[in-house]
Enzyme design. Structure first.
Site, PDB file in Angstrom:
ATOM      1  N   HIS A 182       0.871  -1.172   0.000  1.00  0.00           N
ATOM      2  CA  HIS A 182       0.000   0.000   0.000  1.00  0.00           C
ATOM      3  C   HIS A 182       0.914   1.230   0.000  1.00  0.00           C
ATOM      4  O   HIS A 182       2.019   1.176   0.547  1.00  0.00           O
ATOM      5  CB  HIS A 182      -0.830  -0.058   1.281  1.00  0.00           C
ATOM      6  CG  HIS A 182      -1.905   0.985   1.404  1.00  0.00           C
ATOM      7  ND1 HIS A 182      -1.634   2.295   1.693  1.00  0.00           N
ATOM      8  CD2 HIS A 182      -3.263   0.892   1.314  1.00  0.00           C
ATOM      9  CE1 HIS A 182      -2.775   2.970   1.767  1.00  0.00           C
ATOM     10  NE2 HIS A 182      -3.771   2.144   1.542  1.00  0.00           N
ATOM     11  N   ASP A 235       3.105  -4.099   7.967  1.00  0.00           N
ATOM     12  CA  ASP A 235       1.821  -3.428   7.789  1.00  0.00           C
ATOM     13  C   ASP A 235       0.740  -4.477   8.049  1.00  0.00           C
ATOM     14  O   ASP A 235       0.518  -5.367   7.224  1.00  0.00           O
ATOM     15  CB  ASP A 235       1.739  -2.873   6.358  1.00  0.00           C
ATOM     16  CG  ASP A 235       0.342  -2.340   6.016  1.00  0.00           C
ATOM     17  OD1 ASP A 235      -0.569  -2.440   6.874  1.00  0.00           O
ATOM     18  OD2 ASP A 235       0.172  -1.834   4.896  1.00  0.00           O
TER      19      ASP A 235
END
Lengths: 156, 454
Positions: free
Chosen positions: B164, B241
């Site tokens: 991301h 993440d």
């Protein structure tokens, strides 16, 4: 749903004036950063007349149809007329459904009126029109290609 | 404190009590009970269509317990946390710290290893800035700096092509601030990290490997333990993440072998405006502060200041207490979705069954191309796909007309889309409240997409 009028789908499937052509006075590249849609657009001017608008549009049906409509509305017309059409289109598209557009000015473009009720899609329809005015500005200035991202309602 | 406890008890017991049954998907009756706790799921959209919410990967919906907990906090306990000695300040501080303990327990961590941030993006930026601050301290000789966070000429920062933007751009910026070099692991055609590259990309020059636990586009679950071991072999830290894993799978962060992990509250039934950064205690201790100001200090003089131990060191300013309290209710709610606190195992089983049903349905459509792993075993609760000759915006618009909310675009993972040669995809992502009927609705909607644009 009022977004995908038959006329819009027709323009998206069989776009008028698609493809990049020589000669040209200015070329611009605009990107819609929310979805990665891109348009490369060239203007070819003959004095004060728009002799040609050629383009390569990678994007959704709305942005492709809008580019096709733009080609039909501005080619062969005076630059000030083209800018007036652009302003009318922009007003209609950003009206949140309150401006249905004037067919005498916008022709097939009034089929894009439904877009104004979908804020996340307004930028799709505006993409080629913003590229067009940018290209006109640059043809007057230097004729050098530009690479512009612009903001707006986002669905990032 | 007593008032706060009463409020929380009310909130957490309002979650439906469900039998565990060996981590089975929710039955129709159970999912109906789950859904009944989410007021927004009862509304209609567009021309009176029932809402089919399939965008939980972007943000989850919130159960009544979360909304009630936030409201109860403001109605009874609101005060600035960690300031003042009046009763409300005590209650607000207790509520905030109780939330930290509850969220920490939810991911198997100790409370003092969990930092509240604005969101996961801030947590990842906090870590990236720890490297550049330590590097500047060392170069200028202005403060002590732990070697692990000091970047020297030739040092490398490694990410992956499936990140991301929140776990990519902060590392690009770190490299610009320090002169370090950014490298990355590629992605295979079937949507896995290309581990054949691992030994070439990870070298003794690598200082940090930043990687996602579950891809927000492909759904791929990455081999975190293996990656952490590889990073540690070359002396690098592993930053995870965990935004798409913690809300959807039982996750024990300390057990993964990673050094730091960021996740967001709003994707796990909690409010927006609160995220978490977990770090091993000695790693957090070694990191310079990020945002500075009130709350995070130990002593302040005009000549300079010293800072509180972690986690307070990383929490400058009056914190988001109501959101933390809401998140406390959210993790209680998730845990209570299974008997004896096994909610996350049920959530995982339920969402995996929905993914399997969707993948099977999409496989019947020759004009749909699914990105990512073919099977469900290596997948989280996300499925992204391309409809032949139809732009994702147009797919999403037709589905929206049916009341179906999906994500369209590049989902903040533009390089990954470029890797697969597509400008945009349509993404269906699940939450515990989704039903098999909603999977069938999206499959039916895709036939309508085809009819409009073919």
């Amino acid at each position: 749903m009022d977004l995908y009028a038959e006329l819009i789908l027709e323009h998206a499937k069989r776009p008028q004036g698609a493809g990049l052509r020589e000669p040209f006075d200015a070329e611009v590249h605009h990107v819609n950063p929310t979805c990665g849609d891109e348009v490369t657009l060239r203007v070819d001017l003959d004095g004060d007349t728009v002799r040609d608008v050629s383009y390569d549009a990678l994007g959704c049906s709305i942005s492709r149809a809008s580019a096709s409509v733009l080609h039909g509305l501005v080619v062969g017309r005076e630059v000030p007329t083209g800018l007036a059409v652009q302003a009318a289109m922009r007003t209609m598209l950003t009206s949140r459904g309150t401006d249905a557009g004037d067919e005498d000015v916008l022709g097939d473009g009034i089929a894009l009126a439904g877009v104004s009720r979908y804020p996340a899609r307004v930028k799709c329809a505006l993409l080629p029109w913003m590229a067009f005015t940018d290209a006109l500005g640059r043809s007057a200035a230097s004729g050098t290609p530009s690479d512009v991202d612009y903001g707006g309602p986002t669905i990032r | 404190m007593r008032g706060y406890r009463a409020g929380m008890t009310l909130s957490s017991t309002s979650a439906p009590a469900l039998p565990a049954g060996g981590a089975q998907p929710f039955t129709d009756a159970e999912v109906a009970a789950v859904r009944a706790e989410f007021p927004i799921l009862a509304r209609t959209v567009r021309a009176g269509r029932p809402l089919v919410y399939l965008d939980s990967g972007a943000t989850s919906q919130k159960p009544r317990a979360v909304l009630d907990a936030e409201r109860a906090f403001y109605e009874r306990h609101n005060a600035a946390v960690h300031r003042g000695a009046h009763q409300l300040a005590e209650e607000a501080t207790d509520a905030y710290e109780a939330a930290r303990a509850a969220v920490a327990a939810f991911v198997g961590a100790a409370a003092d290893e969990l930092v509240f941030t604005k969101n996961a993006t801030e947590g990842l930026n906090l870590v990236a800035h720890a490297f550049s601050s330590a590097t500047a301290y060392r170069r200028l000789g202005t403060a002590e700096a732990d070697d692990r966070f000091v970047l020297r000429p030739g040092d490398e920062v490694v990410v992956t092509e499936m990140e991301h933007h929140a776990n990519l751009v902060p590392w690009q910026e770190l490299c610009r601030r320090t002169g370090a070099t950014l490298r990355w692991l590629g992605v295979t055609d079937d949507g896995h990290l290309d581990l054949a590259d691992l030994d070439r990309v990870l070298t003794p020059r690598t200082r940090v490997l930043a990687v996602t636990h579950v891809s927000n586009v492909l759904g791929t679950i990455t081999p975190v333990a293996e990656l952490a071991a590889a990073a540690h072999r070359v002396g690098a830290l592993l930053v995870l993440d965990a935004c798409q894993s913690v809300p959807h799978l039982p996750v024990h962060l300390p057990g993964l072998g990673v050094d730091l992990a960021a996740f967001s509250g709003h994707k796990m039934l909690g409010p927006s405006g609160v995220g978490l950064l977990w770090g091993r205690a000695e790693v957090l201790d070694a990191m310079p502060a990020f945002l500075t100001g009130g709350s995070m200090i130990e002593t302040v003089r005009m000549e300079g200041s010293t800072y509180a131990p972690a986690p307070q060191k990383f929490e400058a300013g009056v914190p988001m207490a109501a959101q933390a309290v809401g998140l406390h209710a959210a993790v209680d709610h998730l845990s209570a979705l299974g008997e004896g606190g096994t909610g996350m195992a049920r959530v995982e089983a339920h969402e995996r069954a929905l993914v399997a049903r969707l993948l099977a349905g999409l496989a019947e459509l020759p004009w749909v191309r699914v990105l990512g792993p073919a099977g469900t075993a290596e997948r989280g609760a996300v499925v992204s796909f391309v409809v032949e000759d139809v732009h994702a915006h147009d797919v999403g618009q037709v589905l929206d007309d049916d009341g179906i909310a999906v994500r369209v675009g590049h989902h903040c993972a533009w390089p990954l889309h470029r890797r697969f040669g597509v400008a945009a995809t349509t993404r269906v992502s699940f939450g515990p409240y989704n039903t098999t009927g909603e999977v069938d609705a999206v499959l039916a909607g895709l036939h309508r997409v085809r009819a409009v644009f073919a």
